[in-house]
Scaffold this motif. Structure first.
Motif, PDB file in Angstrom:
ATOM      1  N   ARG A   1       0.834  -1.205   0.000  1.00  0.00           N
ATOM      2  CA  ARG A   1       0.000   0.000   0.000  1.00  0.00           C
ATOM      3  C   ARG A   1       0.869   1.255   0.000  1.00  0.00           C
ATOM      4  NH1 ARG A   1      -1.200  -3.593   3.487  1.00  0.00           N
ATOM      5  NH2 ARG A   1      -3.085  -4.812   3.243  1.00  0.00           N
ATOM      6  N   GLY A   2       0.330   2.298  -0.629  1.00  0.00           N
ATOM      7  CA  GLY A   2       1.029   3.580  -0.617  1.00  0.00           C
ATOM      8  C   GLY A   2       0.608   4.418   0.581  1.00  0.00           C
ATOM      9  N   VAL A   3      -0.695   4.616   0.737  1.00  0.00           N
ATOM     10  CA  VAL A   3      -1.276   5.364   1.844  1.00  0.00           C
ATOM     11  C   VAL A   3      -2.305   4.452   2.491  1.00  0.00           C
ATOM     12  CG1 VAL A   3      -2.785   7.288   2.454  1.00  0.00           C
ATOM     13  CG2 VAL A   3      -0.969   7.625   0.777  1.00  0.00           C
ATOM     14  N   ARG A   4      -2.286   4.405   3.816  1.00  0.00           N
ATOM     15  CA  ARG A   4      -3.256   3.566   4.528  1.00  0.00           C
ATOM     16  C   ARG A   4      -3.733   4.297   5.767  1.00  0.00           C
ATOM     17  NH1 ARG A   4      -1.890  -2.377   6.963  1.00  0.00           N
ATOM     18  NH2 ARG A   4      -4.011  -3.080   7.282  1.00  0.00           N
ATOM     19  N   ILE A   5      -5.046   4.528   5.820  1.00  0.00           N
ATOM     20  CA  ILE A   5      -5.694   5.122   6.990  1.00  0.00           C
ATOM     21  C   ILE A   5      -6.747   4.125   7.437  1.00  0.00           C
ATOM     22  CG2 ILE A   5      -7.145   7.001   7.839  1.00  0.00           C
ATOM     23  CD1 ILE A   5      -5.892   8.770   5.644  1.00  0.00           C
ATOM     24  N   LYS A   6      -6.707   3.736   8.706  1.00  0.00           N
ATOM     25  CA  LYS A   6      -7.666   2.740   9.169  1.00  0.00           C
ATOM     26  C   LYS A   6      -8.157   3.091  10.576  1.00  0.00           C
ATOM     27  CE  LYS A   6      -4.052  -0.310  10.844  1.00  0.00           C
ATOM     28  NZ  LYS A   6      -3.501  -1.645  10.861  1.00  0.00           N
ATOM     29  N   THR A   7      -9.414   2.746  10.827  1.00  0.00           N
ATOM     30  CA  THR A   7     -10.016   2.921  12.136  1.00  0.00           C
ATOM     31  C   THR A   7     -11.208   1.979  12.231  1.00  0.00           C
ATOM     32  OG1 THR A   7     -10.765   4.536  13.776  1.00  0.00           O
ATOM     33  CG2 THR A   7     -11.581   4.824  11.509  1.00  0.00           C
TER      34      THR A   7
ATOM     35  N   LEU B   1       2.394  12.692  -4.358  1.00  0.00           N
ATOM     36  CA  LEU B   1       2.724  11.314  -4.041  1.00  0.00           C
ATOM     37  C   LEU B   1       3.011  10.572  -5.343  1.00  0.00           C
ATOM     38  CD1 LEU B   1      -0.070  10.430  -1.458  1.00  0.00           C
ATOM     39  CD2 LEU B   1       2.189  11.359  -1.019  1.00  0.00           C
ATOM     40  N   THR B   2       4.025   9.733  -5.329  1.00  0.00           N
ATOM     41  CA  THR B   2       4.355   8.910  -6.487  1.00  0.00           C
ATOM     42  C   THR B   2       4.380   7.453  -6.046  1.00  0.00           C
ATOM     43  OG1 THR B   2       5.692  10.687  -7.429  1.00  0.00           O
ATOM     44  CG2 THR B   2       6.041   8.473  -8.311  1.00  0.00           C
ATOM     45  N   PHE B   3       3.640   6.609  -6.774  1.00  0.00           N
ATOM     46  CA  PHE B   3       3.541   5.189  -6.474  1.00  0.00           C
ATOM     47  C   PHE B   3       4.135   4.376  -7.618  1.00  0.00           C
ATOM     48  CE2 PHE B   3      -0.761   6.397  -4.417  1.00  0.00           C
ATOM     49  CZ  PHE B   3      -0.144   6.745  -3.226  1.00  0.00           C
ATOM     50  N   THR B   4       4.910   3.349  -7.292  1.00  0.00           N
ATOM     51  CA  THR B   4       5.439   2.428  -8.289  1.00  0.00           C
ATOM     52  C   THR B   4       5.364   1.007  -7.748  1.00  0.00           C
ATOM     53  OG1 THR B   4       6.987   4.118  -9.070  1.00  0.00           O
ATOM     54  CG2 THR B   4       7.440   1.851  -9.722  1.00  0.00           C
ATOM     55  N   ASN B   5       4.709   0.147  -8.500  1.00  0.00           N
ATOM     56  CA  ASN B   5       4.608  -1.270  -8.182  1.00  0.00           C
ATOM     57  C   ASN B   5       3.967  -1.517  -6.803  1.00  0.00           C
ATOM     58  OD1 ASN B   5       4.838  -4.021  -8.668  1.00  0.00           O
ATOM     59  ND2 ASN B   5       6.856  -4.136  -7.705  1.00  0.00           N
ATOM     60  N   LEU B   6       2.679  -1.171  -6.695  1.00  0.00           N
ATOM     61  CA  LEU B   6       1.922  -1.355  -5.453  1.00  0.00           C
ATOM     62  C   LEU B   6       0.705  -2.230  -5.691  1.00  0.00           C
ATOM     63  CD1 LEU B   6       1.745   2.285  -4.033  1.00  0.00           C
ATOM     64  CD2 LEU B   6       3.518   0.590  -3.689  1.00  0.00           C
ATOM     65  N   LEU B   7       0.244  -2.877  -4.638  1.00  0.00           N
ATOM     66  CA  LEU B   7      -1.010  -3.601  -4.694  1.00  0.00           C
ATOM     67  C   LEU B   7      -2.181  -2.603  -4.690  1.00  0.00           C
ATOM     68  CD1 LEU B   7      -2.512  -6.301  -4.675  1.00  0.00           C
ATOM     69  CD2 LEU B   7      -2.398  -6.235  -2.179  1.00  0.00           C
ATOM     70  N   VAL B   8      -2.183  -1.676  -3.732  1.00  0.00           N
ATOM     71  CA  VAL B   8      -3.216  -0.643  -3.641  1.00  0.00           C
ATOM     72  C   VAL B   8      -2.532   0.687  -3.343  1.00  0.00           C
ATOM     73  CG1 VAL B   8      -5.338   0.101  -2.500  1.00  0.00           C
ATOM     74  CG2 VAL B   8      -4.856  -2.334  -2.698  1.00  0.00           C
ATOM     75  N   GLY B   9      -2.868   1.714  -4.114  1.00  0.00           N
ATOM     76  CA  GLY B   9      -2.257   3.029  -3.914  1.00  0.00           C
ATOM     77  C   GLY B   9      -2.730   3.719  -2.644  1.00  0.00           C
ATOM     78  N   ILE B  10      -4.047   3.868  -2.509  1.00  0.00           N
ATOM     79  CA  ILE B  10      -4.627   4.585  -1.364  1.00  0.00           C
ATOM     80  C   ILE B  10      -5.717   3.717  -0.743  1.00  0.00           C
ATOM     81  CG2 ILE B  10      -5.982   6.598  -0.666  1.00  0.00           C
ATOM     82  CD1 ILE B  10      -4.633   8.072  -3.082  1.00  0.00           C
ATOM     83  N   VAL B  11      -5.638   3.500   0.576  1.00  0.00           N
ATOM     84  CA  VAL B  11      -6.652   2.748   1.319  1.00  0.00           C
ATOM     85  C   VAL B  11      -7.107   3.605   2.496  1.00  0.00           C
ATOM     86  CG1 VAL B  11      -7.151   0.722   2.727  1.00  0.00           C
ATOM     87  CG2 VAL B  11      -5.604   0.516   0.776  1.00  0.00           C
ATOM     88  N   VAL B  12      -8.427   3.809   2.603  1.00  0.00           N
ATOM     89  CA  VAL B  12      -9.023   4.412   3.786  1.00  0.00           C
ATOM     90  C   VAL B  12     -10.143   3.466   4.193  1.00  0.00           C
ATOM     91  CG1 VAL B  12     -10.173   6.421   4.781  1.00  0.00           C
ATOM     92  CG2 VAL B  12      -8.496   6.739   2.937  1.00  0.00           C
ATOM     93  N   LYS B  13     -10.057   2.935   5.416  1.00  0.00           N
ATOM     94  CA  LYS B  13     -10.978   1.884   5.839  1.00  0.00           C
ATOM     95  C   LYS B  13     -11.482   2.163   7.254  1.00  0.00           C
ATOM     96  CE  LYS B  13     -11.173  -3.087   6.189  1.00  0.00           C
ATOM     97  NZ  LYS B  13     -10.847  -4.316   5.589  1.00  0.00           N
ATOM     98  N   THR B  14     -12.812   2.114   7.440  1.00  0.00           N
ATOM     99  CA  THR B  14     -13.379   2.409   8.759  1.00  0.00           C
ATOM    100  C   THR B  14     -13.979   1.195   9.450  1.00  0.00           C
ATOM    101  OG1 THR B  14     -15.585   3.017   7.951  1.00  0.00           O
ATOM    102  CG2 THR B  14     -13.924   4.772   8.038  1.00  0.00           C
ATOM    103  N   ASP B  15     -13.775   0.019   8.894  1.00  0.00           N
ATOM    104  CA  ASP B  15     -14.280  -1.177   9.564  1.00  0.00           C
ATOM    105  C   ASP B  15     -13.137  -2.155   9.850  1.00  0.00           C
ATOM    106  OD1 ASP B  15     -13.788  -2.036   6.994  1.00  0.00           O
ATOM    107  OD2 ASP B  15     -15.697  -3.072   6.751  1.00  0.00           O
TER     108      ASP B  15
END
Length: 166
Positions: free
Chosen positions: A20-26, A42-56
């Motif tokens: 992951r590039g960015v991950r916010i979780k709660t 932000l620059t991403f290279t070879n990632l599974l997920v670029g941006i993740v925001v998850k509240t569960d």
């Protein structure tokens, strides 16, 4: 985090060869808030997920958490997101109990590693996409042109979330 985090700017970041590039979780039981977070250049290279925001994200250190402590997630801004070889550009996963409000994307061009159907995924989110965004943003986001004029209002079930200010 069980208190709150706000007014954070992260900029000029390169993330490569990662999940992951960015991950916010709660989650419920965390309480507090995540708000006014700004990501720029932000620059991403070879990632599974670029941006993740998850509240569960239901993981707690012990059983002593308060299930009535509901966090809020609002006003998260992504500006100047570029990359290549990313499998899923964005996964914004709010929940009915903890929707994400006021998320925005501006100037985004992320090259995809493998052709998938849902490259920009959203659930229980209210926000906006401004200007040229690639891959195409989810229908949960209002779309604006480069001059800030509304092009398309969100048509998803998430449009019933209360309005926000970004």
């Amino acid at each position: 985090m069980s208190g709150g985090i706000s007014n954070i700017t992260l900029e000029n970041i390169l993330v490569w060869d990662s999940k992951r590039g960015v991950r916010i979780k709660t989650a419920t039981g965390r309480g507090g808030y995540i708000r006014d977070i700004f990501y720029r250049n932000l620059t991403f290279t070879n990632l599974l997920v670029g941006i993740v925001v998850k509240t569960d994200y239901n993981e707690h250190a012990d059983d002593g958490f308060d299930p009535k402590a509901i966090p809020s997630v609002e006003n998260i801004s992504f500006h100047g997101i570029h990359g290549r070889d990313v499998r899923i550009a964005v996964r914004i996963q709010g929940s009915e109990e903890i929707p994400i409000r006021g998320i925005s994307f501006t100037d985004m061009n992320v090259g995809i590693a493998k052709k998938k159907k849902r490259l920009f995924q959203c659930a229980y989110v209210r926000g906006r996409a401004i200007g040229k965004i690639f891959p195409a943003p989810c229908e949960s986001l209002d779309q604006y042109d480069e001059q800030g004029r509304l092009v398309r209002r969100s048509t998803s079930q998430n449009a019933t979330l209360p309005d926000y200010d970004v």
